[in-house]
Design a protein around this motif. Structure first.
Motif, PDB file in Angstrom:
ATOM      1  N   VAL A  34     115.805 -33.439  30.130  1.00 33.04           N
ATOM      2  CA  VAL A  34     114.814 -32.410  29.754  1.00 33.04           C
ATOM      3  C   VAL A  34     113.991 -32.904  28.559  1.00 33.04           C
ATOM      4  CG1 VAL A  34     114.561 -30.074  28.799  1.00 33.04           C
ATOM      5  CG2 VAL A  34     116.133 -30.471  30.712  1.00 33.04           C
ATOM      6  N   ARG A  55     111.595 -35.678  29.675  1.00 35.12           N
ATOM      7  CA  ARG A  55     110.495 -35.129  30.487  1.00 35.12           C
ATOM      8  C   ARG A  55     109.502 -34.379  29.606  1.00 35.12           C
ATOM      9  NH1 ARG A  55     107.147 -35.817  34.086  1.00 35.12           N
ATOM     10  NH2 ARG A  55     106.607 -34.142  35.501  1.00 35.12           N
ATOM     11  N   LEU A  78     114.722 -28.552  34.024  1.00 38.72           N
ATOM     12  CA  LEU A  78     113.500 -29.337  34.224  1.00 38.72           C
ATOM     13  C   LEU A  78     112.414 -28.504  34.897  1.00 38.72           C
ATOM     14  CD1 LEU A  78     114.854 -32.806  35.451  1.00 38.72           C
ATOM     15  CD2 LEU A  78     113.548 -32.364  33.364  1.00 38.72           C
ATOM     16  N   GLU A 107     108.720 -27.594  33.263  1.00 43.73           N
ATOM     17  CA  GLU A 107     107.418 -27.890  33.874  1.00 43.73           C
ATOM     18  C   GLU A 107     106.581 -26.628  34.011  1.00 43.73           C
ATOM     19  OE1 GLU A 107     108.360 -30.318  37.291  1.00 43.73           O
ATOM     20  OE2 GLU A 107     109.133 -31.890  35.976  1.00 43.73           O
TER      21      GLU A 107
END
Ligand SMILES: NC(=O)c1ccc[n+]([C@@H]2O[C@H](COP(=O)([O-])OP(=O)(O)OC[C@H]3O[C@@H](n4cnc5c(N)ncnc54)[C@H](OP(=O)(O)O)[C@@H]3O)[C@@H](O)[C@H]2O)c1
Length: 289
Positions: free
Chosen positions: A42, A45, A258, A262
């Motif tokens: 996480v 990202r 995740l 996003e």
């Protein structure tokens, strides 16, 4: 519409939608995350998606959250700003009605805490060091005097406060420049609206914690209607509202997922029209259950 970048302390640029790392700990903000690999994914990202502001605290773990950030992201990408907090001591996991923490704003504790965060984050200077809570046993001026000394020594770059009122902000500013204030604030909890206005007037970054209502935002009809029109989720509407409400808001939505990360990052591209902003503003004037 407000710009996407905010200059912390007038010289540290960050995108106004950052990441709050508290959820990347064990249950009750105690110990390391149950799945450290997923937590690290996480964080990685978040940076890949362009997030350049991460919020943490020494009491998240304690220590585990700062070390996870260091072990995952150091050497840090140039321009990545990490804000941490000190001034509390964790004595156990947070449970309903018991945060599992006590306060200590004494000079001796703050000095120890900064040394710990420098080590755990693996940095020589902390970009943004925030007083997690004002210790009722220590006048804020006394705590700020040690923040000023640590800034002069080059151990911290900018000073922030958390859960403070306007009078406390002004008392702190009589000792040292205050770059940010981190108070609880979201669509359904606007008790610190006066503090947001105060921050706007003084060019102080306002970091609303629980921007998603800690995941419990009600699907009020107004939000649901806007979400349906824009094709966004209600959480994205809540984040877009915070971004558009003021040019000084700096968002740190937290997640261990995740997919949610996003979705949250995509909120930076959601534009609410004037009528929608007005409807969301008016929603705050009535009691929200
Ligand atoms: N200064 C302070 O005293 C203070 C206090 C509390 C927090 N903070 C800071 O503020 C940051 C944000 O607070 P927070 O993480 O507690 O609350 P939040 O950002 O309002 O909400 C996080 C919660 O919402 C869920 N969530 C996140 N994105 C979602 C999405 N797209 N869809 C559905 N659910 C979603 C998360 O669960 P999943 O993990 O399942 O996504 C988590 O339970 C913290 O990380 C911390 O850095 C500061």
């Amino acid at each position: 519409m407000a710009g996407k970048i905010f200059l912390i302390g007038g010289d540290l640029p960050v995108h106004r939608l950052g990441f709050g790392a508290m959820r990347l700990t064990g249950p009750g903000v105690w110990g390391p995350p149950q799945d450290p690999h997923a937590a690290a994914a996480v964080l990685r990202r978040a940076v890949d998606l362009g997030i350049d502001f991460i919020d943490t605290a020494d009491v998240y773990g304690p220590g585990d959250n700062e070390r996870l950030i260091r072990d995952t992201l150091a050497p840090y990408k140039p321009g990545l700003v990490i804000g941490t907090k000190g001034g509390m001591i964790r004595c156990g996991p947070a449970t309903p009605g018991n945060p599992g923490m006590s306060m200590d704003g004494s000079a001796a504790h703050i000095r120890r805490a900064v040394e710990g965060s420098l080590r755990d984050l693996g940095v020589e200077c902390i970009d943004l060091y925030q007083l997690h809570r004002v210790d009722p046993a220590t006048p804020i001026e006394e705590t700020m005097a040690v923040f000023l000394a640590l800034r002069t020594e080059g151990k911290i770059r900018h000073v922030g406060l958390s859960e403070v009122g306007t009078e406390q902000i002004e008392r702190a500013r009589s000792v040292v420049e205050v770059a940010t204030v981190q108070n609880r604030f979201n669509l359904t909890d606007r008790r610190h609206h006066d503090v947001l206005v105060h921050c706007e007037q003084h060019g102080i970054g306002f970091i609303p914690f629980y921007p998603l209502g800690a995941g419990t935002l009600t699907d009020a009809a107004t939000v649901a209607t806007i979400a349906a029109r824009t094709g966004a989720s209600s959480g994205q509407v809540a984040l877009a509202w915070l971004l558009q409400k003021s040019p000084v808001t700096l968002l740190i939505p937290g997640t261990s997922s995740l997919t949610h990360l996003e979705q949250n990052v995509a909120a930076r591209d959601l534009v609410l029209n004037d009528a929608e902003m007005t409807a969301l503003e008016q929603m705050g004037q009535a009691p929200v259950g």
